[in-house]
Motif scaffolding. Structure first.
Motif, PDB file in Angstrom:
ATOM      1  N   LYS A 180       0.813  -1.214   0.000  1.00  0.00           N
ATOM      2  CA  LYS A 180       0.000   0.000   0.000  1.00  0.00           C
ATOM      3  C   LYS A 180       0.850   1.270   0.000  1.00  0.00           C
ATOM      4  O   LYS A 180       0.510   2.262  -0.645  1.00  0.00           O
ATOM      5  CB  LYS A 180      -0.901   0.002   1.231  1.00  0.00           C
ATOM      6  CG  LYS A 180      -2.183  -0.789   1.078  1.00  0.00           C
ATOM      7  CD  LYS A 180      -3.186  -0.023   0.229  1.00  0.00           C
ATOM      8  CE  LYS A 180      -4.558  -0.693   0.247  1.00  0.00           C
ATOM      9  NZ  LYS A 180      -5.545   0.061  -0.564  1.00  0.00           N
ATOM     10  N   PHE A 216       4.229   7.549  -1.244  1.00  0.00           N
ATOM     11  CA  PHE A 216       3.236   7.054  -2.198  1.00  0.00           C
ATOM     12  C   PHE A 216       2.239   6.145  -1.486  1.00  0.00           C
ATOM     13  O   PHE A 216       2.630   5.292  -0.677  1.00  0.00           O
ATOM     14  CB  PHE A 216       3.912   6.261  -3.320  1.00  0.00           C
ATOM     15  CG  PHE A 216       4.871   7.051  -4.157  1.00  0.00           C
ATOM     16  CD1 PHE A 216       4.436   7.751  -5.263  1.00  0.00           C
ATOM     17  CD2 PHE A 216       6.220   7.086  -3.841  1.00  0.00           C
ATOM     18  CE1 PHE A 216       5.324   8.471  -6.046  1.00  0.00           C
ATOM     19  CE2 PHE A 216       7.122   7.798  -4.608  1.00  0.00           C
ATOM     20  CZ  PHE A 216       6.668   8.500  -5.714  1.00  0.00           C
ATOM     21  N   TYR A 217       0.966   6.306  -1.814  1.00  0.00           N
ATOM     22  CA  TYR A 217      -0.074   5.415  -1.296  1.00  0.00           C
ATOM     23  C   TYR A 217      -0.819   4.824  -2.488  1.00  0.00           C
ATOM     24  O   TYR A 217      -1.411   5.556  -3.285  1.00  0.00           O
ATOM     25  CB  TYR A 217      -1.047   6.166  -0.400  1.00  0.00           C
ATOM     26  CG  TYR A 217      -2.145   5.276   0.142  1.00  0.00           C
ATOM     27  CD1 TYR A 217      -1.915   4.440   1.225  1.00  0.00           C
ATOM     28  CD2 TYR A 217      -3.410   5.272  -0.453  1.00  0.00           C
ATOM     29  CE1 TYR A 217      -2.920   3.615   1.724  1.00  0.00           C
ATOM     30  CE2 TYR A 217      -4.419   4.448   0.033  1.00  0.00           C
ATOM     31  CZ  TYR A 217      -4.165   3.623   1.124  1.00  0.00           C
ATOM     32  OH  TYR A 217      -5.148   2.799   1.600  1.00  0.00           O
ATOM     33  N   SER A 218      -0.756   3.501  -2.618  1.00  0.00           N
ATOM     34  CA  SER A 218      -1.366   2.833  -3.763  1.00  0.00           C
ATOM     35  C   SER A 218      -2.838   2.566  -3.515  1.00  0.00           C
ATOM     36  O   SER A 218      -3.229   2.061  -2.455  1.00  0.00           O
ATOM     37  CB  SER A 218      -0.647   1.513  -4.044  1.00  0.00           C
ATOM     38  OG  SER A 218      -1.297   0.803  -5.095  1.00  0.00           O
ATOM     39  N   ASP A 224      -1.537   5.881  -7.893  1.00  0.00           N
ATOM     40  CA  ASP A 224      -0.867   6.205  -6.637  1.00  0.00           C
ATOM     41  C   ASP A 224      -1.218   7.631  -6.242  1.00  0.00           C
ATOM     42  O   ASP A 224      -1.127   8.549  -7.068  1.00  0.00           O
ATOM     43  CB  ASP A 224       0.659   6.106  -6.771  1.00  0.00           C
ATOM     44  CG  ASP A 224       1.146   4.671  -6.872  1.00  0.00           C
ATOM     45  OD1 ASP A 224       0.418   3.775  -6.405  1.00  0.00           O
ATOM     46  OD2 ASP A 224       2.254   4.469  -7.404  1.00  0.00           O
ATOM     47  N   PHE A 226       0.102  10.665  -3.673  1.00  0.00           N
ATOM     48  CA  PHE A 226       1.393  10.918  -3.038  1.00  0.00           C
ATOM     49  C   PHE A 226       1.435  12.296  -2.406  1.00  0.00           C
ATOM     50  O   PHE A 226       0.659  13.200  -2.744  1.00  0.00           O
ATOM     51  CB  PHE A 226       2.549  10.757  -4.041  1.00  0.00           C
ATOM     52  CG  PHE A 226       2.492  11.684  -5.219  1.00  0.00           C
ATOM     53  CD1 PHE A 226       3.007  12.978  -5.146  1.00  0.00           C
ATOM     54  CD2 PHE A 226       1.947  11.259  -6.425  1.00  0.00           C
ATOM     55  CE1 PHE A 226       2.973  13.827  -6.221  1.00  0.00           C
ATOM     56  CE2 PHE A 226       1.910  12.107  -7.521  1.00  0.00           C
ATOM     57  CZ  PHE A 226       2.422  13.395  -7.425  1.00  0.00           C
ATOM     58  N   TRP A 259      -1.178   7.983 -12.472  1.00  0.00           N
ATOM     59  CA  TRP A 259      -1.988   6.833 -12.865  1.00  0.00           C
ATOM     60  C   TRP A 259      -1.585   6.336 -14.254  1.00  0.00           C
ATOM     61  O   TRP A 259      -1.052   7.072 -15.078  1.00  0.00           O
ATOM     62  CB  TRP A 259      -3.469   7.197 -12.859  1.00  0.00           C
ATOM     63  CG  TRP A 259      -3.835   8.248 -13.871  1.00  0.00           C
ATOM     64  CD1 TRP A 259      -4.232   8.073 -15.149  1.00  0.00           C
ATOM     65  CD2 TRP A 259      -3.792   9.674 -13.658  1.00  0.00           C
ATOM     66  NE1 TRP A 259      -4.447   9.282 -15.766  1.00  0.00           N
ATOM     67  CE2 TRP A 259      -4.195  10.270 -14.873  1.00  0.00           C
ATOM     68  CE3 TRP A 259      -3.461  10.478 -12.560  1.00  0.00           C
ATOM     69  CZ2 TRP A 259      -4.270  11.654 -15.012  1.00  0.00           C
ATOM     70  CZ3 TRP A 259      -3.542  11.849 -12.719  1.00  0.00           C
ATOM     71  CH2 TRP A 259      -3.951  12.433 -13.920  1.00  0.00           C
TER      72      TRP A 259
END
Length: 410
Positions: A180, A216-218, A224, A226, A259
């Motif tokens: 994540k 970064f957060y997926s 992502d 960020f 993206w």
């Protein structure tokens, strides 16, 4: 070693002067990057990719010194040998690039130049959690008369001003791509030093040190989110007693998303703020909105449209405290066949100077036709039409460039 089109040559991260050779060279090249891995490279037995190339071009520029009136035109011949060595196992890669460029002005031999580049790049992934990047690059460049320090006063020197650019950056990212969250850090050092006409260039020598981090957060939907922060210190080598000090600190913070929903659409958006604080209280500081947005759309497998826009501050070459630069660019490329494509680009830049009464608007378009005669031989025809308007009329000019090139790779 010419660079992509921006305006004045004092941007800390992408330092690009607008001059005739930059314009036509950026349109001519068939290759992508000095570090690009291409299919037409020679592969040794131990897996080393070697790509030598030679490009010869001729261009006609109707305003080589970017003058408002009484312009000087010239044909320019360039010879650009280059070689790239790349070792890539699909995960880790090492690249070494060497390039030289000789430009000969037919109507003004004193404007001829010789540039050079040496670059080394490494990407390492010891496992799926840790990633490292290293870049070392040295460039020996020319600031053509009528640009940069000699803008609208090309007769200030009897030959082009030369300078060196040295770049060192190291990056580290922690976190597996399938997790994540990931966090990245980057440390970068940049140095610019002029090598001639010391009496007029010494106050423009500087170096910068920057440190940045991105989280970064997926979303697990090919996207992502960020959060990015950075700090940069800019220090000039020479500050004349009694003159305003040019040293400053720059702070930036962005939130954004990147993206790649499919092979058809990809992009990124970064919105935030930038603050530029001078050591000298007599200069105007900046605090304001900043952004970087870019994307790519492939409506067909053989067509591609890309766009970008940004706003940030940069240091001026000579007068003023800082420049607030806003850019808009759109490019469209269409492959008519596997060996023939056309490329059209449209751009608009605005440069708003602080500390002096000057606002420049630059706009234009470029067109290129490229034909691959064989896998190793390409010819190109191109043109660029450029217009600079300004609230200070002495900085206005028109430029028209047309030319052709011949590129040979191994």
């Amino acid at each position: 070693m010419t660079e992509n089109r921006t305006n004045k040559d004092m941007d800390q991260t992408t330092v690009n002067a607008f001059n005739p050779r930059v314009v036509w060279f950026s349109l001519v090249l068939v290759s992508n990057s000095a570090f690009a891995l291409t299919q037409d490279a020679y592969i040794t037995e131990n897996g080393l990719f070697v790509k030598p190339s030679l490009e010869v071009g001729v261009v006609h520029d109707d305003n080589i010194h970017n003058e408002e009136s009484n312009t000087t035109s010239s044909s320019i011949i360039t010879v650009i040998p280059a070689v790239n060595f790349t070792k890539d196992d699909g995960i880790n890669s090492y690249s070494l690039a060497l390039e030289a460029e000789k430009g000969i002005y037919e109507a003004s031999s004193k404007d001829s130049y010789t540039d050079g580049l040496l670059g080394f790049k490494v990407h390492l992934e010891p496992n799926d959690t840790h990633r490292f990047d290293l870049l070392l690059k040295g460039q020996w460049l020319t600031e053509q008369r009528g640009t940069g320090i000699t803008e609208q006063n090309f007769e200030l020197t009897d030959e082009p001003i030369t300078y060196n650019k040295n770049t060192f950056s190291v990056g580290y990212e922690y976190g597996a791509m399938q997790t994540k969250g990931r966090i990245a850090f980057e440390l970068a050092f940049y140095e610019k030093e002029y090598s001639n006409f010391e009496t007029i260039t010494r106050r423009s020598n500087y170096d910068s040190l920057s440190l940045g981090s991105t989280f970064f957060y997926s979303t697990r939907a090919h996207t992502d989110a960020f959060f990015e922060v950075s700090a940069e210190t800019i220090a000039y080598d020479y500050n004349q007693p009694g003159e305003f000090n040019r040293d400053s600190d720059v702070y930036s913070a962005f939130v954004g998303m990147q993206w790649k929903a499919s092979s058809i659409v990809s992009g990124f958006i970064k919105l935030g703020a930038q603050a530029k604080e001078f050591d000298d209280a007599r200069r105007d500081d900046f605090t304001g909105f900043s952004w970087k947005v870019g994307g790519e759309w492939r409506p067909l497998t053989y067509s591609k449209m890309s766009f970008s826009t940004s706003q940030a501050t940069k240091d001026p070459d000579m007068d003023g405290d800082y420049i607030l630069e806003t850019k808009y660019k759109i490019n469209f490329k269409h492959n008519w066949t596997s060996y023939f494509y056309t490329k059209l680009g449209v751009y608009k830049y605005q440069e708003d100077y602080s500390g002096i009464a000057r606002v420049d608007d630059v706009y234009g378009y470029n067109l290129k036709f490229n034909y691959d005669m064989t896998e190793n031989i390409a010819i190109a025809l191109f043109g660029l039409w450029d217009r600079n308007t300004s609230t200070d009329l002495i900085y206005e000019y028109d430029k028209n460039v047309v030319g052709a090139s011949f590129t040979l790779t191994l």
